[in-house]
Design an enzyme around this catalytic site. Structure first.
Site, short mmCIF file in Angstrom:
data_model
loop_
_atom_site.label_atom_id
_atom_site.label_comp_id
_atom_site.label_asym_id
_atom_site.label_seq_id
_atom_site.Cartn_x
_atom_site.Cartn_y
_atom_site.Cartn_z
CG HIS A 49 51.50 39.78 72.30
ND1 HIS A 49 51.20 40.60 73.36
CD2 HIS A 49 52.07 38.67 72.83
CE1 HIS A 49 51.57 40.00 74.49
NE2 HIS A 49 52.11 38.83 74.19
CG ASP A 71 55.19 43.62 68.92
OD1 ASP A 71 56.36 43.30 69.21
OD2 ASP A 71 54.19 43.15 69.49
CD GLN A 128 57.99 36.10 69.82
OE1 GLN A 128 58.95 35.37 69.57
NE2 GLN A 128 57.43 36.15 71.02
CE LYS A 184 58.38 38.26 74.16
NZ LYS A 184 57.69 37.06 74.63
CB CYS A 241 49.19 37.30 74.71
SG CYS A 241 49.59 36.95 76.41
N1 PMP Z 1 54.52 41.41 71.24
C1 PMP Z 1 54.85 40.17 70.88
C2 PMP Z 1 54.82 39.78 69.44
C3 PMP Z 1 55.24 39.25 71.87
O1 PMP Z 1 55.55 37.99 71.53
C4 PMP Z 1 55.27 39.67 73.22
C5 PMP Z 1 55.65 38.71 74.32
N2 PMP Z 1 55.02 37.47 74.26
C6 PMP Z 1 54.93 40.99 73.51
C7 PMP Z 1 54.57 41.83 72.50
C8 PMP Z 1 54.96 41.50 74.92
O2 PMP Z 1 56.27 41.54 75.37
P1 PMP Z 1 56.57 41.83 76.91
O3 PMP Z 1 55.69 40.87 77.69
O4 PMP Z 1 58.02 41.53 77.05
O5 PMP Z 1 56.21 43.25 77.17
#
Ligand code: PMP
Length: 403
Positions: A120, A197, A200, A223, A361
């Site tokens: 991401h 990270d 997910q 999430k 993203c």
């Molecule tokens: N990393 C991953 C793997 C994600 O799926 C996301 C959210 N789509 C993020 C980071 C960013 O998370 P947040 O927008 O809650 O900061």
């Protein structure tokens, strides 16, 4: 617990959109919230609303004890060694920025940062900023032809002795799972710091940060059935203690004068300003919710649904799946051959089906897959066979219309 009883805890799921009952297949973007989370936040605002750590009065004491209790709850939830290793942030994005910027003074030109090429943007851009500031070099770990991180290439890259290895636990687009414990152990053998990270992973897998043995692990409340605006940075105490704070101001200081400032000890040193108190309390309720479930059973249920989703998409014909493996978690990425993902998403929405379409993203991953974007259907604890039936039926009708 009966499945219908679990699902009925999510008020948003019982709505209809036009003539269609909602089918929510966008949990990877944000999960729906159980009533317990909504109630915990309302209760805080209605009865206990006060700032934490500050006042002598009873409301502040109540707010502080609830806020700090969630820190211990998170510690046990992810099996951290100490409660001071749990830092409340506003989300995964803020947490990764905090770590990347916090490491700036430890990096020098030509230091190597390995990143996950399916990551991401939140686990790419903060490292680019750090590289720009310090002269460090970023190298993405390539993917195999079936969209997994290439472990042979990774072992070769480790020979260059990176300073930092930043991985996703689970890809937000494909749902592929990285063997993080193994990759961390290999990274540590060459002296690299490791960041995972877990945005997910946290709602689907049992996360044990001590057995993964990483230096940093991050996730977002929203999430995992909690509210937006709160996240967790876990860090190994000695590594957290060496990070320069990203934000400075109230709460994070010990002593301030016009001549200079000394910082507080962990965890406060990395939590400047008024924290997201109601959201932290909501996160605590989300953990209560998850822990009230038979997690192994729920995981098995989600895996059965995911396999069914992959199989039925394949059987539909005219669909391309990306990086679909049996051991994936939570999500499936696909396109209807020759059709724009956005058109497919809009036509599904017209039948009450919520999926995500776009680059998710993860533009570098899209470039690797030679795509401008794709659709993603993602699952949560409340996802049902009926959701999949409705989704496949709707997609069939979209296909009939477009192809
Ligand atoms: N990393 C991953 C793997 C994600 O799926 C996301 C959210 N789509 C993020 C980071 C960013 O998370 P947040 O927008 O809650 O900061």
């Amino acid at each position: 617990m009966e499945f219908s009883q679990l699902r009925s805890q999510f008020p948003a799921l019982s709505q209809t959109l036009g003539d269609y009952p909602l089918v929510y297949l966008d949990t990877a973007a944000t999960s729906q919230k159980p009533q317990g989370v909504i109630d915990a936040m309302t209760r805080y605002y209605a009865q206990d609303n006060a700032n934490v750590h500050r006042a002598a009065h009873q409301l502040s004491a109540r707010a502080t004890s609830q806020y700090e209790a969630v820190r211990s709850q998170v510690q046990h939830f992810i099996h951290a060694a100490r409660r001071e290793e749990i830092i409340f942030t506003h989300g995964t994005t803020e947490g990764i920025n905090l770590v990347a910027q916090g490491l700036a003074s430890q990096l020098k030109p030509q230091d190597l940062i390995l990143i996950d090429s399916a990551a991401h943007h939140a686990n790419i851009v903060p490292w680019q900023m750090l590289a720009k500031q310090t002269g460090a070099e970023i190298v993405p770990i390539p993917l195999t032809h079936d969209a997994r991180l290439d472990q042979t290439a990774y072992r070769e890259l480790l020979k260059r002795q990176p300073r930092i290895v930043a991985l996703s636990h689970v890809s937000n687009v494909l749902g592929t799972v990285n063997p993080v414990a193994e990759m961390v152990s290999q990274a540590k053998a060459v002296g690299a710091l490791t960041l995972i990270d877990g945005a997910q992973a946290i709602a689907h897998l049992e996360v044990d940060v001590q057995s993964i043995d990483c230096d940093f692990y991050l996730f977002s409340g929203h999430k995992m059935y909690g509210p937006t605006g709160v996240g967790i940075l876990y860090g190994r105490f000695d590594q957290l203690d060496k990070l320069e704070p990203l934000l400075t101001g109230g709460e994070m200081i010990k002593q301030v004068s016009f001549e200079g400032t000394t910082f507080n000890i962990l965890p406060n040193r990395l939590e400047a300003g008024t924290p997201p108190i109601a959201e932290v309390i909501g996160l605590g309720a989300a953990i209560d919710f998850l822990q009230s479930l038979p997690r192994a059973e729920i995981r098995a249920h989600e895996q059965v649904l995911l396999k069914r989703l992959q199989a039925e998409l394949n059987a539909l014909g005219g669909i391309t799946l990306y990086g679909a493996h049996e051991d994936n978690v939570g999500a499936v990425a696909f396109n209807l051959t020759g059709e724009h993902h956005q058109d497919v998403g809009i036509l599904l929405d017209q039948q009450g089906i919520a999926v995500r379409c776009g680059h998710h993203c993860a533009m570098p991953l899209m470039q690797t897959l030679c795509l401008s974007g794709c659709c993603r259907a993602s699952l949560g604890v409340y996802s049902s066979d009926e959701d999949i039936n409705r989704f496949i039926e709707a997609l069939q009708s979209v296909k009939d219309l477009l192809l």
